[in-house]
Scaffold this active site. Structure first.
Site, short mmCIF file in Angstrom:
data_model
loop_
_atom_site.label_atom_id
_atom_site.label_comp_id
_atom_site.label_asym_id
_atom_site.label_seq_id
_atom_site.Cartn_x
_atom_site.Cartn_y
_atom_site.Cartn_z
N CYS A 64 23.99 8.81 -35.65
CA CYS A 64 23.40 7.95 -36.66
C CYS A 64 23.51 6.48 -36.25
O CYS A 64 22.80 6.06 -35.35
CB CYS A 64 24.00 8.25 -38.03
SG CYS A 64 22.82 7.90 -39.35
N HIS B 277 23.43 13.87 -38.73
CA HIS B 277 24.88 14.10 -38.63
C HIS B 277 25.17 15.54 -38.20
O HIS B 277 25.38 16.40 -39.05
CB HIS B 277 25.55 13.81 -39.97
CG HIS B 277 25.53 12.37 -40.33
ND1 HIS B 277 26.56 11.50 -40.02
CD2 HIS B 277 24.59 11.63 -40.94
CE1 HIS B 277 26.25 10.29 -40.43
NE2 HIS B 277 25.06 10.34 -41.01
N GLU C 276 27.79 16.72 -37.06
CA GLU C 276 29.16 17.11 -37.42
C GLU C 276 29.21 17.87 -38.74
O GLU C 276 30.17 18.58 -39.02
CB GLU C 276 30.08 15.89 -37.44
CG GLU C 276 29.92 14.92 -38.61
CD GLU C 276 28.81 13.89 -38.43
OE1 GLU C 276 27.90 14.11 -37.61
OE2 GLU C 276 28.85 12.85 -39.13
N1 GLN Z 1 23.70 2.24 -41.50
C1 GLN Z 1 22.75 3.06 -40.82
C2 GLN Z 1 21.57 3.44 -41.71
O1 GLN Z 1 21.69 3.38 -42.92
C3 GLN Z 1 23.41 4.30 -40.24
C4 GLN Z 1 23.96 5.20 -41.28
C5 GLN Z 1 24.91 6.23 -40.73
O2 GLN Z 1 25.47 6.07 -39.66
N2 GLN Z 1 25.15 7.27 -41.50
O3 GLN Z 1 20.53 3.80 -41.21
#
Ligand code: GLN
Length: 573
Positions: A401, A526, A528
């Site tokens: 992310c 994600h 994970e």
């Molecule tokens: N802050 C980033 C976004 O909102 C990444 C979010 C994250 O890593 N879950 O796109």
């Protein structure tokens, strides 16, 4: 999953309205005893006996969900397929049960009040005074029994957050007391998790805190059926008998919950003591024998892997509070077991990576680096600096992310020459290679408004990503507002970045990789959140495998080159 024996199904269906048995799990004495792990372990044992099982978590806080809480407050926010932002215990449930949870598996006090107040404003209570008992407790009971009424489950475990004696969880416990009467004895079971401390000066285990905790439960009207006593020492027979006598439970119903080497061993420790037999006997359910062979094999590999260890740097900004990265840590345990290695994590606070020299020092001896998800600009420049280092030194890289977004920024700046490249989340420039998604532009409320939950992704054939998944059609869970800016895709691609995973309409970049690097992959989602002990996530598995190759090639993991960065700006945000 294996199906319930017809005998047990009949037994469960007989003589009761909603067909499911309920196991309530409460905690006493102090917090952090591992109620989530105990619930997940018991559920896993019952599932392995052919029963259809699920777990619900009731959290006492007033936040509607943990989505707006800082990771320092609450640890990781666990996102389900259906896009609910939930407590991290749901992650344990999924990892142990190998089964997906939904928003119905997590209720907070905030959600209960929200529902009741919405009804009150609508006029549903027809002029009545709206009260904790019965309106709040009725709403709690409705949520506790909803999954049971679906007919999809034989056994529902309900974990009550907090510690007995807290003011906050009282309405939950009152609902549990009422449900006991409503569902009838034999359809419910109460397991109370307590702590039996060892007092060094006296050389003794002390049972009094457990007695007090059970007394507090009794005052609410709940008599526990089974006590699981967490302890750093063995609970010998005389201690167990004493606890049983003073707490009014049967002699065989005091279970020892001693510390385990790995949380994945906990179900095996309970199975040894026949906790599952005890529970089924008390609920009057017959079920087949458990098959724990596969689970035992994974646990053996966690405890004694045959291929040594690899060292992975985990670069993030919440490194002092590891619950913030719970699922990532667990995913590495799963991927380690799958590769028969121990994954040793080296925690790197990206705020400390102010210079290339600091990066080199921090990453010395590592076999791979993961850059963690996150929000806000703090520590981002350190992450970008570290990514440049592993890209140039051909050290395996995995970005999740925000970690993936940082990899795109780094590549844009240092390979494509877009020196102002950045994310709109941190600063507006002419080169916002990471930008707000169009449907996020009007969003004002912060709660529950990100791109959340499971989305499909198409993987390009023949890429390293494809080699990991061996599948073109995948689904992954998201939680973010920003994405790769399509206006820069051609430039990034022309310089060698591959968009190996796209949304089905091709509009959203979901996965990037660098073909001329041994293993450099970033995902906008994600992974994970989808790794389980018996089904490790393909990307984590492949990343750990790449780290093993790197280790073996570099004997001890020293980096190949230490080329200096010309662009180290050292700016701190
Ligand atoms: N802050 C980033 C976004 O909102 C990444 C979010 C994250 O890593 N879950 O796109």
């Amino acid at each position: 999953m294996a199906s319930t024996t017809s005998a047990s199904r009949k037994r469960i269906a007989a003589g009761e309205k909603n067909g499911a048995k309920f196991i309530f799990i409460t905690g006493g004495v102090l917090s952090s005893l591992g109620k989530g792990i105990t619930s997940a372990s018991l559920a896993m044992l019952l599932k392995s006996r052919g029963l259809r099982v699920t777990i619900q978590k009731f959290d006492p806080y007033i936040n509607v969900d943990p989505g707006t809480m800082s990771p320092f407050q609450h640890g990781e926010v666990y996102v389900t397929d259906d896009g609910a932002e939930t407590d991290l215990d749901l992650g344990h449930y999924e990892r142990f049960l190998n089964q997906s949870m939904t928003q119905k598996n997590n209720t907070t006090t905030g959600q209960v009040y929200y529902e009741v107040i919405t009804k009150e404003r609508r006029g549903d209570y027809l002029g009545k005074t709206v009260q904790v008992v019965p309106h709040i407790t009725d709403e709690i009971s409705r949520r506790m029994t909803a999954l049971g009424e679906s007919g999809e489950y034989d056994v529902i475990l309900i974990e009550i957050g907090g510690t007995v004696g807290d003011i906050e969880s009282l309405p939950f416990l009152e609902s549990v007391r009422q449900l006991d009467l409503k569902l009838g004895r034999g359809n419910t079971l109460h397991i109370h998790l307590t702590y039996v401390p060892y007092i060094n000066a006296a050389g003794e285990l002390k049972t009094k805190p457990t007695q007090h905790s059970v007394k507090a439960l009794l005052e609410i009207g709940i008599q526990p059926d089974i006590l699981v006593c967490r302890s750093e020492h063995r609970l010998l027979k005389d201690i167990r008998e004493k606890i049983a006598l003073f707490c009014n439970v049967q002699g065989d119903s005091v279970i020892e919950g001693r510390d385990a080497e790995t949380i994945y061993e906990v179900p095996l420790i309970y199975a040894q003591q026949k906790l599952d037999d005890l529970v089924l006997r008390k609920l009057g359910v017959e079920a087949q024998e458990a098959d724990l062979k596969m689970w035992k094999r994974f646990v053996r590999r966690i405890k004694k892997p045959t291929h040594g260890k690899v060292r992975i740097a985990l670069c993030g900004k919440y490194t002092q509070y590891q619950d913030a990265y719970k699922s990532i840590i667990e995913s590495f345990i799963h991927a380690g077991a799958a590769n028969n290695v121990t994954v040793e994590l080296k925690w790197i606070d990206s705020e400390n990576l102010e210079t290339v020299a600091a990066v080199r020092r921090a990453l010395k001896g590592i076999d791979g680096m993961l850059v963690a998800p996150g929000f806000g600009s703090r520590g981002v420049e350190g992450k970008i600096r570290a990514i440049r280092y592993v890209r140039e030194n051909k050290i395996p890289f995995f970005g999740i992310c925000l970690g993936m977004q940082c990899a795109v920024i780094e590549f844009a700046r240092n390979v494509c020459g877009l020196t102002d490249a950045n994310s709109t989340e941190f600063v507006r420039t002419e080169q916002n290679v990471i930008d707000l998604m169009p449907d996020q532009k009007e969003v004002k409320d912060m709660g529950g408004t990100m791109r959340l939950g499971s989305y499909p992704c198409i993987v390009e054939n023949g890429t390293k990503t494809w080699k990991a998944y061996r599948d073109r059609f995948i689904n992954e869970r998201h939680r973010h507002r920003y994405e790769v800016n399509n206006a820069f895709r051609d430039q990034l691609a022309a310089h060698g970045m591959k968009f190996s995973g796209l949304s089905p309409n091709g509009r959203l970049v979901e996965i990037i990789e660098l073909p001329d690097h041994p293993w450099f992959i970033g995902g906008q989602f994600h992974p994970e959140l989808k790794s389980r002990l018996v089904a490790p996530h393909p990307l984590f598995k492949a990343f750990v495998n790449a780290a093993i190759t790197y280790r073996d090639r570099n004997e001890g993991g020293e980096t190949v080159s230490t080329k200096k960065s010309k662009k180290a700006k050292g700016k701190k945000k």
